[in-house]
Design an enzyme around this catalytic site. Structure first.
Site, mmCIF file in Angstrom:
data_model
loop_
_atom_site.group_PDB
_atom_site.id
_atom_site.type_symbol
_atom_site.label_atom_id
_atom_site.label_comp_id
_atom_site.label_asym_id
_atom_site.label_seq_id
_atom_site.Cartn_x
_atom_site.Cartn_y
_atom_site.Cartn_z
ATOM 1 N N GLU A 1 -4.323 2.321 -4.568
ATOM 2 C CA GLU A 1 -2.967 2.340 -4.549
ATOM 3 C C GLU A 1 -2.502 1.040 -3.699
ATOM 4 O O GLU A 1 -1.533 0.881 -3.347
ATOM 5 C CB GLU A 1 -2.446 3.404 -3.796
ATOM 6 C CG GLU A 1 -2.782 3.354 -2.205
ATOM 7 C CD GLU A 1 -4.285 4.154 -2.040
ATOM 8 O OE1 GLU A 1 -4.435 4.580 -0.742
ATOM 9 O OE2 GLU A 1 -4.967 4.072 -3.029
ATOM 10 N N ASP B 1 -1.454 8.559 -11.690
ATOM 11 C CA ASP B 1 -1.717 7.480 -12.557
ATOM 12 C C ASP B 1 -0.219 6.833 -13.027
ATOM 13 O O ASP B 1 -0.129 5.553 -13.136
ATOM 14 C CB ASP B 1 -2.442 7.582 -13.874
ATOM 15 C CG ASP B 1 -3.953 7.813 -13.582
ATOM 16 O OD1 ASP B 1 -4.334 7.340 -12.599
ATOM 17 O OD2 ASP B 1 -4.652 7.903 -14.421
ATOM 18 N N ASP C 1 0.852 -1.014 -0.011
ATOM 19 C CA ASP C 1 -0.113 0.032 0.164
ATOM 20 C C ASP C 1 0.960 1.262 -0.211
ATOM 21 O O ASP C 1 1.625 1.435 1.259
ATOM 22 C CB ASP C 1 -0.750 0.161 1.112
ATOM 23 C CG ASP C 1 -2.104 0.822 1.050
ATOM 24 O OD1 ASP C 1 -1.685 2.087 1.026
ATOM 25 O OD2 ASP C 1 -3.227 0.459 1.184
ATOM 26 N N ASN D 1 -2.294 12.673 -5.705
ATOM 27 C CA ASN D 1 -3.589 13.127 -6.583
ATOM 28 C C ASN D 1 -3.842 14.615 -6.377
ATOM 29 O O ASN D 1 -3.985 15.551 -7.308
ATOM 30 C CB ASN D 1 -4.837 12.266 -6.548
ATOM 31 C CG ASN D 1 -4.316 10.874 -7.183
ATOM 32 O OD1 ASN D 1 -3.691 10.966 -7.993
ATOM 33 N ND2 ASN D 1 -5.096 9.866 -6.462
ATOM 34 N N HIS E 1 -4.467 13.882 -10.753
ATOM 35 C CA HIS E 1 -4.682 12.212 -11.338
ATOM 36 C C HIS E 1 -3.538 11.913 -12.211
ATOM 37 O O HIS E 1 -3.265 10.711 -11.952
ATOM 38 C CB HIS E 1 -6.201 12.096 -11.645
ATOM 39 C CG HIS E 1 -6.925 12.197 -10.380
ATOM 40 N ND1 HIS E 1 -7.005 11.366 -9.463
ATOM 41 C CD2 HIS E 1 -7.538 13.608 -10.001
ATOM 42 C CE1 HIS E 1 -8.090 11.511 -8.538
ATOM 43 N NE2 HIS E 1 -8.461 12.847 -8.915
#
Length: 393
Positions: A297, A271, A254, A262, A267
């Site tokens: 994530e 990505d 994680d 973000n 975003h």
């Protein structure tokens, strides 16, 4: 240039041109729906079927007719894409690339067996010359495509995006082999040329089926297994481990404070961070390990045949690699941004020590992730082995 333009063209040449053009256009019409779906699903350079017609054209037609045939085939493909028109420069580039690859194949044929290669009685030399033509077409087409794709978007260039996958290249080689078989048919039994349609149709259907299978099993953003496919493959590994008495371990990974990426950069940058982490996980695991993305994530890795002690070592290596990642991206407004100094919390659990089912092992690894976060993040935490590895973040 003058000699190229004034190469004599006979009625037989025009007949062969018409036959190849007709075969190519009919095939494109018959398989238009299949190819439209294939094109929409492609994430690497799209491989169409024009080389099946262009290879025999290069070796049988006078040189001036070769680029004409290429233009006919690509103009037809561009015109028939009703849902989204092709930019003119793409059609010109594709037709030009195909023409140059065709000329390279003709040159290779002549270098190996001379200008009378296809009428020679030396079957072995002619066969070798045709193989050389196939290789020259493949190499020149790939080289021009790589150069064009790189200069179109150098900042996004990767080996996969430029060269395509193994399956992409195998498909192009298969097309060229079919083109060589078509060449033989045209030389010795022209009526058999129509028989090329069935294997081409089956090939295209098989390629489409493979793409649909990958679409159903892959996370579209990262190319990793999605949750459903990962669980299915993981349960297969569980069954194998149960039969053989082997172990396996699960890493739950994680990213720490991913939401801040973000919120701060946008975003698109988020990505790119996820894609970079996916690439790292693929590099740091073996081909028979299972790497998946469960959403957001959260990533998961199944290390086949590894107990928890070995998995903790692998997890710590991955955790350290994540801290050294530097990701070049862009914000939503297009301005460049560098993402660095990131970390991840990783939980490790093993079968059968942490559970008798895949879900129990996953739950144990997930609980270890939360333990790592409560302990300061940027850590690796095991379950049956009470080790905490890493640096508080």
């Amino acid at each position: 240039m003058t000699s190229f333009v004034f190469v004599p063209v006979t009625a037989a040449d025009l007949g062969m041109f018409a036959l190849l053009a007709g075969l190519g256009l009919v095939h494109a019409e018959v398989t238009r729906k299949i190819e439209r779906i294939r094109r929409s699903l492609s994430v690497t350079p799209y491989i169409n079927m024009t080389s099946v017609w262009m290879l025999p054209a290069a070796l049988l037609l006078p040189m001036p007719l070769v680029p004409v045939l290429s233009c006919v085939l690509y103009l037809h493909l561009a015109f028939r894409r009703r849902m989204r028109r092709v930019a003119p420069h793409r059609t010109i580039t594709n037709a030009s690339t195909t023409s140059m690859a065709s000329f390279a194949s003709l040159l290779a044929l002549h270098l190996v067996a001379g200008p009378v290669a296809l009428t020679s009685s030396d079957v072995d030399t002619t066969t070798l010359a045709i193989f050389a033509a196939v290789a020259a077409y493949f190499v020149v087409d790939a080289l021009i495509t790589v150069i064009a794709l790189y200069f179109a978007a150098p900042e996004k260039a990767t080996a996969r995006s430029l060269l395509g996958s193994f399956e992409d290249n195998a498909l192009e080689l298969t097309n060229l082999c079919l083109g060589a078989l078509l060449l033989a048919a045209l030389l010795f039994a022209p009526a058999l040329s129509a028989a090329i349609f069935f294997p081409m149709f089956v090939l295209q259907k098989a390629v489409l089926a493979k793409q649909l299978e990958e679409l159903a099993s892959k996370d579209q953003k990262t190319g990793l297994l999605n949750s459903v496919a990962w669980h299915s493959s993981g349960n297969n590994e569980l069954s194998r481990a149960g039969r053989t008495g082997a172990a396996f371990s699960v890493l739950m990974i994680d990213l720490d404070y991913f939401k801040k990426i973000n919120d701060t950069f946008g975003h698109l940058a988020g990505d790119d961070m996820l894609i970079a982490l996916a690439d790292l996980l693929k590099r740091e695991t073996r081909s028979h390990d299972l790497v998946g993305r469960f959403g957001g994530e959260e990533f998961v890795v199944l290390l086949a045949g590894s107990g928890e002690a070995d998995a903790l070592v692998a997890a710590e290596r991955i955790r350290h690699q994540i801290t050294e990642m530097v990701v070049q991206s862009r914000m939503n407004d297009g301005s460049p941004v560098t993402i660095a100094d990131r970390s991840a919390s990783i939980g490790v659990a093993a079968y059968p020590a942490s559970g008798d089912t895949l879900e129990e092992v996953l739950a144990a690894a997930d609980a270890a992730v939360y333990a790592a976060k409560r302990s300061g993040r940027n850590r690796v935490v095991g379950t049956s082995i009470s080790d905490l590895v890493g640096t508080p973040g």
